[in-house]
Design a protein around this motif. Sequence first.
Motif, PDB file in Angstrom:
ATOM      1  N   UNK A  22       1.376   0.210   5.489  1.00 14.81           N
ATOM      2  CA  UNK A  22       0.963  -0.827   4.548  1.00 14.81           C
ATOM      3  C   UNK A  22       0.118  -0.190   3.456  1.00 14.81           C
ATOM      4  N   UNK A  23       0.020  -0.887   2.310  1.00 15.66           N
ATOM      5  CA  UNK A  23      -0.783  -0.380   1.213  1.00 15.66           C
ATOM      6  C   UNK A  23      -0.677  -1.272   0.000  1.00 15.66           C
ATOM      7  N   UNK A  33       2.315  -3.700  -0.280  1.00 18.43           N
ATOM      8  CA  UNK A  33       3.508  -2.999   0.190  1.00 18.43           C
ATOM      9  C   UNK A  33       3.554  -2.948   1.711  1.00 18.43           C
ATOM     10  N   UNK A  34       4.742  -3.197   2.263  1.00 21.00           N
ATOM     11  CA  UNK A  34       5.055  -2.966   3.671  1.00 21.00           C
ATOM     12  C   UNK A  34       6.277  -2.062   3.684  1.00 21.00           C
ATOM     13  N   UNK A  35       6.137  -0.856   4.240  1.00 23.27           N
ATOM     14  CA  UNK A  35       7.181   0.161   4.153  1.00 23.27           C
ATOM     15  C   UNK A  35       7.576   0.627   5.544  1.00 23.27           C
ATOM     16  N   UNK A  82       9.106  -4.050   1.747  1.00 23.10           N
ATOM     17  CA  UNK A  82       8.846  -5.419   1.316  1.00 23.10           C
ATOM     18  C   UNK A  82       7.585  -5.419   0.457  1.00 23.10           C
ATOM     19  N   UNK A  83       7.609  -6.262  -0.577  1.00 28.09           N
ATOM     20  CA  UNK A  83       6.437  -6.423  -1.430  1.00 28.09           C
ATOM     21  C   UNK A  83       6.058  -7.894  -1.472  1.00 28.09           C
ATOM     22  N   UNK A 111      -4.126  -7.816  -8.104  1.00 27.94           N
ATOM     23  CA  UNK A 111      -4.495  -6.753  -7.190  1.00 27.94           C
ATOM     24  C   UNK A 111      -4.210  -7.027  -5.738  1.00 27.94           C
ATOM     25  N   UNK A 112      -3.058  -7.574  -5.382  1.00 33.09           N
ATOM     26  CA  UNK A 112      -2.718  -7.824  -3.983  1.00 33.09           C
ATOM     27  C   UNK A 112      -2.500  -6.502  -3.264  1.00 33.09           C
ATOM     28  N   UNK A 113      -3.031  -6.382  -2.049  1.00 37.39           N
ATOM     29  CA  UNK A 113      -2.860  -5.165  -1.268  1.00 37.39           C
ATOM     30  C   UNK A 113      -3.092  -5.464   0.202  1.00 37.39           C
TER      31      UNK A 113
END
Length: 305
Positions: A108-109, A120-122, A134-135, A141-143
């Motif tokens: 995640x990041x 981000x989910x990678x 997936x985003x 500033x979502x994280x």
Amino acid sequence: MINRDISIIFKMIGILVIPVVLYSQEGFNWYHTFGSSNSEIFSTGILTADGGAILFGVTDHYYQGTKDLLIIKCDADGEEEWRQAFPEELTEVGTDVLQMEDGGYLMVGGKEHHPRGEALLLRLNEEGERVWDRRFGDEAGASFSDVYPLQNGDFVLTGNFGGVRGSGWIMVVNDIGIPSISIRLEDYGIIDAVLTQDEEIILLGADLNVRKLDLEGEEIWSTYIGENRGSYRDYRQIALCSDGGIVIPYGSRRDFQNESIDVIKLDDDGEVVWEQSNRLGQIDTDNLLITEVEEGRLLLASISA
């Protein structure tokens, strides 16, 4: 078994090369540097099931004004096995990672310091090749900052909209990244989060405001630690203890001459069990790390200022 062993500390910035040091209970194991003519920075990593480690960071192409997501896998001796770089379309910074049962990874990041970045989910295979990504949250500033596995095979993610001074975010996704729960905590930015054995979430927020929620977002308890505790600052982490309680380290300043590292212990109901104040000389309280090494014994680490 999903590996979440945090035995490598990545709060180091490497210009040209990245220093990585592995310690164990036996002491110093190995030291390696990774890098190029650009600036590489590690942000997170874990030990892997084969005794090696996987490291996530970015390559900063300073003169081009671009950044690439960088992933390096090394073996048990610290030798590089492979690396993957995702230019342009994946410029996010990894903040947490899990190793999956099939040997792959879930990271995640979010975009570093990006005013309108997506979280981000990678998902990667065991060679670091992208399986899917997936985003979420295309706004201020979502994280994501943390990811934890659930007993039913799902995952709980925590993060923020607009940074730690914005609004917190809890999401539950399945094994292909499809969300079933998404909760926004207005005006409560999440600095750190842990998942308990009962699959409840303990959150550390601004001003040492601690909350415990269930996976539906219902509050179980909350406590405001910052009240009547002087000039507290540099609180970045909570650590879960084997008895179900938590510990929180933070820097405090009684006056301009007296600076200390304080540690507070809460039980599983959010009640204060004990507090300790430690004056340890010139310590960088911005980089405090605490963990329970065995029941009832804590390890507190920092960097000498």
